[in-house]
Design a protein around this motif. Structure first.
Motif, mmCIF file in Angstrom:
data_model
loop_
_atom_site.group_PDB
_atom_site.id
_atom_site.type_symbol
_atom_site.label_atom_id
_atom_site.label_comp_id
_atom_site.label_asym_id
_atom_site.label_seq_id
_atom_site.Cartn_x
_atom_site.Cartn_y
_atom_site.Cartn_z
ATOM 1 N N ALA A 237 -10.561 -8.350 -3.546
ATOM 2 C CA ALA A 237 -11.913 -8.141 -3.013
ATOM 3 C C ALA A 237 -12.283 -9.254 -2.029
ATOM 4 O O ALA A 237 -12.874 -8.984 -0.963
ATOM 5 N N LYS A 238 -11.925 -10.488 -2.360
ATOM 6 C CA LYS A 238 -12.196 -11.614 -1.446
ATOM 7 C C LYS A 238 -11.414 -11.456 -0.144
ATOM 8 O O LYS A 238 -11.939 -11.692 0.950
ATOM 9 N N LEU A 239 -10.152 -11.049 -0.253
ATOM 10 C CA LEU A 239 -9.343 -10.849 0.950
ATOM 11 C C LEU A 239 -9.883 -9.703 1.786
ATOM 12 O O LEU A 239 -9.856 -9.757 3.021
ATOM 13 N N THR A 240 -10.384 -8.678 1.136
ATOM 14 C CA THR A 240 -10.983 -7.554 1.872
ATOM 15 C C THR A 240 -12.166 -8.039 2.693
ATOM 16 O O THR A 240 -12.346 -7.612 3.845
ATOM 17 N N GLU A 241 -12.972 -8.930 2.127
ATOM 18 C CA GLU A 241 -14.109 -9.483 2.880
ATOM 19 C C GLU A 241 -13.621 -10.253 4.104
ATOM 20 O O GLU A 241 -14.226 -10.182 5.177
ATOM 21 N N LYS A 242 -12.520 -10.973 3.968
ATOM 22 C CA LYS A 242 -11.953 -11.688 5.118
ATOM 23 C C LYS A 242 -11.463 -10.710 6.178
ATOM 24 O O LYS A 242 -11.639 -10.942 7.379
ATOM 25 N N VAL A 243 -10.828 -9.622 5.740
ATOM 26 C CA VAL A 243 -10.370 -8.595 6.686
ATOM 27 C C VAL A 243 -11.578 -8.020 7.425
ATOM 28 O O VAL A 243 -11.555 -7.857 8.649
ATOM 29 N N LYS A 244 -12.652 -7.731 6.695
ATOM 30 C CA LYS A 244 -13.871 -7.196 7.312
ATOM 31 C C LYS A 244 -14.411 -8.160 8.367
ATOM 32 O O LYS A 244 -14.816 -7.738 9.450
ATOM 33 N N GLU A 245 -14.421 -9.455 8.041
ATOM 34 C CA GLU A 245 -14.919 -10.461 8.982
ATOM 35 C C GLU A 245 -14.089 -10.483 10.263
ATOM 36 O O GLU A 245 -14.624 -10.539 11.365
ATOM 37 N N GLU A 246 -12.771 -10.430 10.108
ATOM 38 C CA GLU A 246 -11.898 -10.520 11.284
ATOM 39 C C GLU A 246 -11.895 -9.234 12.116
ATOM 40 O O GLU A 246 -11.646 -9.277 13.310
ATOM 41 N N LEU A 247 -12.150 -8.111 11.475
ATOM 42 C CA LEU A 247 -12.128 -6.831 12.192
ATOM 43 C C LEU A 247 -13.533 -6.269 12.391
ATOM 44 O O LEU A 247 -13.693 -5.070 12.609
ATOM 45 N N LEU A 248 -14.521 -7.138 12.348
ATOM 46 C CA LEU A 248 -15.923 -6.750 12.438
ATOM 47 C C LEU A 248 -16.170 -5.767 13.587
ATOM 48 O O LEU A 248 -15.851 -6.055 14.744
ATOM 49 N N GLY A 249 -16.686 -4.610 13.246
ATOM 50 C CA GLY A 249 -17.046 -3.616 14.248
ATOM 51 C C GLY A 249 -15.914 -2.730 14.730
ATOM 52 O O GLY A 249 -16.158 -1.755 15.433
#
Length: 114
Positions: free
Chosen positions: A82-94
């Motif tokens: 779940a933490k890594l998913t949040e990092k993926v979301k941050e890097e691929l924002l939008g």
């Protein structure tokens, strides 16, 4: 990134663990994506690779049974995912919609154990 979607364009990604697979999937068609081609940092790719190598450590594959503390081990793996998913979301924002699909393997195995 290539997948099997009819539109040949990916809009939704899923972070999910599985044995012998990369941790990023097309959430539309279910295709496992080659992590090498996912447009995230090398540091995050390394973290995801380390996380995925630990998938299923809570199962004794030789006897096809959950190990002692297996449910707790899987729960920790889920938290890390779940933490890594949040990092993926941050890097691929939008760029993509991204979700996390937690493992339920340990609980499935625990139900099978006599």
């Amino acid at each position: 990134m290539d997948c099997f979607c009819e539109e040949a364009e990916i809009y939704e990604l899923k972070v999910e663990g599985d044995v012998g697979a990369d941790p990023i999937w097309c959430n539309q068609c279910g295709c496992n994506l080659d992590l090498e081609y996912v447009p995230i940092s090398n540091e995050l790719k390394s973290e995801l690779t380390e996380w995925i190598t630990k998938y299923g450590e809570w199962i004794n594959w030789d006897i096809d049974r959950i190990i002692p503390n297996g449910i707790e081990m899987e729960e920790e793996h889920i938290k890390q995912g779940a933490k890594l998913t949040e990092k993926v979301k941050e890097e691929l924002l939008g760029k993509y919609r991204i979700k996390f699909s937690p493992s339920t393997m340990a609980r499935s195995y625990a139900r099978k154990t006599p």
